[in-house]
Write a protein that holds these residues in place. Sequence first.
Motif, PDB file in Angstrom:
ATOM      1  N   ALA A   1      -1.429   6.720   1.804  1.00 55.57           N
ATOM      2  CA  ALA A   1      -2.815   6.445   1.405  1.00 55.57           C
ATOM      3  C   ALA A   1      -3.546   5.803   2.583  1.00 55.57           C
TER       4      ALA A   1
ATOM      5  N   ASP B   1      -6.442   3.337   1.917  1.00 59.04           N
ATOM      6  CA  ASP B   1      -5.964   2.094   1.308  1.00 59.04           C
ATOM      7  C   ASP B   1      -5.379   1.172   2.371  1.00 59.04           C
TER       8      ASP B   1
ATOM      9  N   VAL C   1      -2.289  -2.365  -3.671  1.00 59.59           N
ATOM     10  CA  VAL C   1      -3.533  -1.650  -3.399  1.00 59.59           C
ATOM     11  C   VAL C   1      -3.325  -0.150  -3.612  1.00 59.59           C
ATOM     12  N   GLY C   2      -4.142   0.433  -4.476  1.00 58.10           N
ATOM     13  CA  GLY C   2      -4.025   1.862  -4.758  1.00 58.10           C
ATOM     14  C   GLY C   2      -3.447   2.107  -6.135  1.00 58.10           C
TER      15      GLY C   2
ATOM     16  N   THR D   1     -10.937   2.766  -4.968  1.00 63.76           N
ATOM     17  CA  THR D   1     -10.128   1.574  -4.675  1.00 63.76           C
ATOM     18  C   THR D   1     -10.830   0.687  -3.658  1.00 63.76           C
ATOM     19  N   HIS D   2     -11.458   1.317  -2.669  1.00 65.88           N
ATOM     20  CA  HIS D   2     -12.159   0.560  -1.630  1.00 65.88           C
ATOM     21  C   HIS D   2     -13.290  -0.282  -2.218  1.00 65.88           C
TER      22      HIS D   2
ATOM     23  N   SER E   1      -8.322  -0.284   4.181  1.00 70.04           N
ATOM     24  CA  SER E   1      -9.073  -1.195   3.311  1.00 70.04           C
ATOM     25  C   SER E   1      -8.360  -2.519   3.095  1.00 70.04           C
ATOM     26  N   SER E   2      -7.024  -2.489   3.091  1.00 68.10           N
ATOM     27  CA  SER E   2      -6.254  -3.708   2.804  1.00 68.10           C
ATOM     28  C   SER E   2      -6.527  -4.816   3.807  1.00 68.10           C
TER      29      SER E   2
ATOM     30  N   GLU F   1      -9.089   6.896  -3.380  1.00 67.75           N
ATOM     31  CA  GLU F   1      -9.124   5.867  -2.346  1.00 67.75           C
ATOM     32  C   GLU F   1     -10.517   5.268  -2.170  1.00 67.75           C
TER      33      GLU F   1
ATOM     34  N   ALA G   1      -6.958  -0.925  -7.967  1.00 68.37           N
ATOM     35  CA  ALA G   1      -6.736   0.520  -8.041  1.00 68.37           C
ATOM     36  C   ALA G   1      -7.951   1.249  -8.581  1.00 68.37           C
TER      37      ALA G   1
ATOM     38  N   ASN H   1       0.677   4.688  -5.073  1.00 69.48           N
ATOM     39  CA  ASN H   1       1.459   3.498  -4.761  1.00 69.48           C
ATOM     40  C   ASN H   1       2.482   3.257  -5.877  1.00 69.48           C
TER      41      ASN H   1
ATOM     42  N   VAL I   1       0.846  -1.193   0.000  1.00 74.16           N
ATOM     43  CA  VAL I   1       0.000   0.000   0.000  1.00 74.16           C
ATOM     44  C   VAL I   1       0.883   1.245   0.000  1.00 74.16           C
TER      45      VAL I   1
END
Length: 223
Positions: A81, A84, A129-130, A183-184, A87-88, A180, A176, A135, A77
């Motif tokens: 962010a 992100d 992620v992102g 991405t979520h 969320s990860s 953000e 991505a 990222n 990540v």
Amino acid sequence: ARLLICCGMFLLLGLFLFDMFKKLLILLMMIVLLIPPTFSYDLGDFPAPFLLDKTPPEQMKSPNLVMYRNPNATIVVGENATRDIISSSNIKVIGCPPVIPAVGTCTNGLGVEFDSKLRSAYSINLISVGGPCANTATAIIMDWPTTWPECAKGFDKGTAIIRLYNRWDKYQLVIAGYNEFDTHKAIKILSHYKNYNLSGTSIQVYGGMEKAHLRNLSIKIIQ
């Protein structure tokens, strides 16, 4: 004089054949570059490319069989962010067994690293992620710039992508969105992958705007 003429003709013929060979070689190289890469996995196999399923022999005859899923990837990540990073956690648990024993909570999830701390993006399987703006690992995988606004090119507001790569003899998954929140949305889809008919190597997630409720989200297979 005839000998000189013959030599000249052979020379011209040789130059012509050499030029044709070069053109043929360039054509073959272009054809190879245009052929899409082949994958032994696609998104329908998720999370298989990023796990090593191993069941200890002593567990094989147990009535409470548990498949131990050894992580075979790292989640990356962007350091700044924040959403992100949060969320990860939704996909970190794919490293846990399908049935968690009653002894406690699964602690065998996928590891998470900041892009700035990642030693190499080429030697391990990655779930990035992102987008490339947030990222640098995503930018490396996608061959994308990291500077604004070039890094956002190809990303539409309100949408996100989930894309599987097979580079450097490893697997990379890019999750991505335009921002953000987008991405979520993709992470929500991926964390509920069993509820979706995922296939191909690239899908687009859209809908829901900034409220990532599953009932508002849809997917479109791009490739």
